[in-house]
Scaffold this motif. Sequence first.
Motif, PDB file in Angstrom:
ATOM      1  N   ILE A  61       0.806  -1.239  -0.035  1.00 61.21           N
ATOM      2  CA  ILE A  61      -0.129  -0.101  -0.015  1.00 61.21           C
ATOM      3  C   ILE A  61       0.962   1.141  -0.070  1.00 61.21           C
ATOM      4  N   CYS A  62       1.121   1.814  -1.365  1.00 60.77           N
ATOM      5  CA  CYS A  62       2.106   2.983  -1.295  1.00 60.77           C
ATOM      6  C   CYS A  62       1.000   4.220  -1.234  1.00 60.77           C
ATOM      7  N   SER A  63       1.228   4.469  -0.144  1.00 61.06           N
ATOM      8  CA  SER A  63       0.158   6.047   0.164  1.00 61.06           C
ATOM      9  C   SER A  63       0.880   7.208  -0.690  1.00 61.06           C
ATOM     10  N   SER A  64       2.073   7.381  -0.940  1.00 59.59           N
ATOM     11  CA  SER A  64       2.368   8.176  -1.972  1.00 59.59           C
ATOM     12  C   SER A  64       2.167   8.058  -3.304  1.00 59.59           C
ATOM     13  N   ILE A  65       2.010   7.024  -3.862  1.00 61.16           N
ATOM     14  CA  ILE A  65       1.564   6.805  -5.286  1.00 61.16           C
ATOM     15  C   ILE A  65      -0.188   7.057  -5.268  1.00 61.16           C
ATOM     16  N   CYS A  66      -0.684   6.655  -4.147  1.00 59.90           N
ATOM     17  CA  CYS A  66      -2.223   6.914  -3.902  1.00 59.90           C
ATOM     18  C   CYS A  66      -2.504   8.287  -3.987  1.00 59.90           C
ATOM     19  N   ALA A  67      -1.569   9.179  -3.187  1.00 58.58           N
ATOM     20  CA  ALA A  67      -1.837  10.606  -2.956  1.00 58.58           C
ATOM     21  C   ALA A  67      -1.370  11.348  -4.406  1.00 58.58           C
ATOM     22  N   LEU A  68      -0.411  10.886  -4.987  1.00 58.84           N
ATOM     23  CA  LEU A  68      -0.217  11.417  -6.271  1.00 58.84           C
ATOM     24  C   LEU A  68      -1.152  11.353  -7.432  1.00 58.84           C
TER      25      LEU A  68
END
Length: 165
Positions: A61-68
């Motif tokens: 779960i990559c929160s950074s790719i989800c945020a981007l």
Amino acid sequence: MKTHFSIAEIKTTMKYLESLFDVVRLVDPIETAILTIKNGKIHREKYSCYKVWDKKNRCEICSSICALTAQCPKTKHEFLSNNIFYVVSQPIYIILTEKEIVKAVLEIISRTSDHLLETPIQQQNFFALLNETQRKLYEDELTGVYNRRYLNEFLFLQHKNSKIP
């Protein structure tokens, strides 16, 4: 929250945040790179952002790719050596020149309180429960192979980032 920063502004912002949080860093989640600012320029570090979590591949779960992707802040908890970290990922733009803007994610990471789980037994049980829950979410009980939920999330991330291992 402000989303467009000059290099001077992001340096000042990060310096301030570093006094409050355990880790403050810029990442490029598409390339899984750590971004640093040196001599007024953005540099990509040779190591991957997920290595801070002692992982060999991108976080499940990559929160950074989800945020981007969503263009809004995302959060998650990360577990490492019986510690729990709270991660906030905020997409930002760093303005280098009028025509050159760098997309990045500002990650702010804080270790949770030592008193969250009072005894080592509670901690062990908590981490065992989390690991078991993670396994049940993504594996078939009978065969032990990854299930459709895992495949759907993997394909979603694959579509958003062709560099996923």
